[in-house]
Design an enzyme around this catalytic site. Structure first.
Site, PDB file in Angstrom:
ATOM      1  CB  CYS A 320      -0.960   0.010   1.191  1.00 50.31           C
ATOM      2  SG  CYS A 320      -0.143  -0.025   2.806  1.00 50.31           S
ATOM      3  CD  GLU A 354      -3.218  -2.058  -1.422  1.00 56.77           C
ATOM      4  OE1 GLU A 354      -3.186  -2.933  -0.552  1.00 56.77           O
ATOM      5  OE2 GLU A 354      -3.504  -0.879  -1.179  1.00 56.77           O
TER       6      GLU A 354
END
Length: 362
Positions: A320, A354
Site C-alpha cells: 500500500c 496499491e
C-alpha cells in the site's frame, strides 16, 4: 480532490499519472510493463465515517477539509458505494424527530458490502439505554423491506447491538463463491471491486505455482481463502485477535480444509523456519513452503521479515506504499527478480495506490 466530490472526467489521467510514478520508482529493478487495474470513478468505497452536525431541527453529515480543517456539509457522497450514499439521507430522515436516536448523536460510521448489506454504527456523547435499543429495533424493522441494514449504538465504554456487529461480503471469483465476515471496526478492503481484481490477479499468479503457501499479515483471510485452492496447504499468520477470529470464521464459512491461521508475529515465524521447529502445532518438516504472500502496513517489511521472505522461491508482495516497497526491493532483488507488476487503484483521486509484485528466486 474536493472533500466529498469526485471528478470522473479526470479519473483516467490521474490513474495514468499514478501508474507512471510507480513504474518510474521501480524502473531500476527492470520491472516488466505494469498491469493497471482501475476503480470505478465514482461510488467505489465500502466504508465511510462522518461527523453529525446539529443545527436546530436540521441534522446533516459533515467532514473536515484535511488542509483547512473547515467543516464541509455532505448531503450526498458519490465517493461511497450506492448502498451507503443512498442510505445516508434515509437515515437522517428517519431519526430527525426521534429524540432517543438523535440526541447527542456525534458520528456515524458506515460499512457496506458488494452484496448489499449495510452496518451503521451510531456514536453518541451520552450513555445509551434500553429505550435506544427499542427504537433502533423498531427502525430496523421499518426499513427491513427495502434495506439490509444493521444498527450498532456506541458511547464511552458501551456498545449496544440490534442483531450483531458484522456484515458478510459475498462475491464470485473465477467460478469460486467467496464469503467474508467483516466485523465493525476491523480492517477491510475499502474498494470492494478493486479488491476482487486484486484477488483475481493474485490467484492467476498462484495458479502457476505449486507446493504450500505462507501468508503474513493475513487479516480476515482475504487472500488466503481465495488462494487456498491453488496450494497443497496454506498457513496464514496475523497478530490481531479480532482478525484471527474472523479468519477462522471465514475458513468455516467457505468450507476451506487446507488453511490454518495462527496468531503470531512475523519474527516468530522467521525463528521457526530458521531452526526447522514447529510453527505452533504445525510441523514445518511436513510442508513444502515454496511461496510467501505479504501484505504489510504502510511501513513495509522490517529487516527481519525481508530476510525471512527472501528464502522463498516465489514472493507475492502486496504493497500500500510504493516508497517502502522500493526500499524492500533493494534487498529482495539481490536474490529475486520481478516476474509481474501491477497497480490496483483502491483510492481514486488520491496519491495512494496499491501495488502487486510477483518475485521469483534467481
Amino acid at each position: 480532490m474536493s472533500v466529498g466530490q469526485v471528478f470522473p472526467e479526470q479519473y483516467s489521467q490521474q490513474l495514468s499519472d499514478k501508474s507512471n510514478t510507480v513504474q518510474q520508482l521501480l524502473s531500476e529493478f527492470k520491472a516488466p510493463p505494469i498491469e493497471i487495474f482501475a476503480s470505478e470513478p465514482q461510488h467505489y468505497r465500502l466504508r465511510a465515517e462522518f461527523r453529525i452536525w446539529h443545527n436546530g431541527d436540521d441534522i446533516y453529515h459533515a467532514m473536515f477539509d484535511p488542509q483547512t480543517r473547515d467543516k464541509v456539509r455532505i448531503d450526498y457522497f458519490p465517493v461511497a458505494c450506492r448502498t451507503i450514499a443512498d442510505f445516508m439521507p434515509v437515515l437522517l430522515n428517519n431519526i430527525q424527530f426521534k429524540h432517543e436516536l438523535r440526541y447527542k448523536l456525534y458520528q456515524v460510521d458506515y460499512l457496506a458490502t458488494l452484496s448489499g448489506e449495510l452496518l451503521v454504527s451510531l456514536i453518541y456523547k451520552r450513555p445509551l439505554t434500553n429505550s435506544w435499543l427499542d427504537q433502533a429495533k423498531a427502525l430496523t424493522e421499518a426499513l427491513a423491506p427495502h434495506y439490509k441494514v444493521k444498527f450498532i449504538g456506541r458511547s464511552r465504554k458501551q456498545k449496544l447491538m440490534v442483531t450483531n456487529d458484522y456484515v458478510t461480503e459475498q462475491f464470485e471469483l473465477d467460478g469460486q463463491q467467496l464469503k467474508y465476515q467483516q466485523v465493525e471496526g476491523s480492517f477491510t478492503q475499502p474498494n470492494g471491486e478493486v479488491n476482487r481484481k486484486m484477488l483475481g490477479w493474485a490467484k492467476a499468479v498462484s495458479q502457476q505455482l505449486s507446493g504450500d503457501l505462507l501468508e503474513l499479515y493475513c487479516g480476515n483471510g482475504n487472500f488466503s481463502i481465495a488462494l487456498a485452492p491453488c496450494f497443497g496447504q496454506v498457513v496464514a499468520t496475523e497478530i490481531s485477535r479480532t482478525s484471527i477470529k474472523s479468519a477462522q470464521y471465514n475458513i468455516t464459512l467457505n468450507n476451506v480444509t487446507n488453511l490454518q491461521v495462527l496468531q503470531m508475529p512475523a519474527e516468530d515465524v522467521s525463528a521457526a523456519l530458521q531452526d526447522g521447529s514447529k510453527l505452533k502445532q504445525l510441523d514445518l518438516k511436513d510442508m513444502q513452503l515454496d511461496t510467501v504472500l505479504v501484505d504489510p502496513p504502510r511501513a513495509g517489511l522490517d529487516d527481519g521479515t525481508v530476510e525471512l521472505v527472501s528464502r522463498f522461491n516465489d514472493i507475492l508482495y502486496i504493497s500500500c506504499n510504493p516508497d517502502t516497497l522500493a526500499q524492500n526491493l533493494q534487498a529482495l532483488m539481490q536474490s529475486h527478480y520481478i516476474v509481474k507488476l501491477a497497480v490496483f487503484d483502491q483510492f481514486p483521486y488520491t496519491h495512494h495506490i496499491e501495488t502487486g509484485v510477483w518475485l521469483r528466486k534467481r
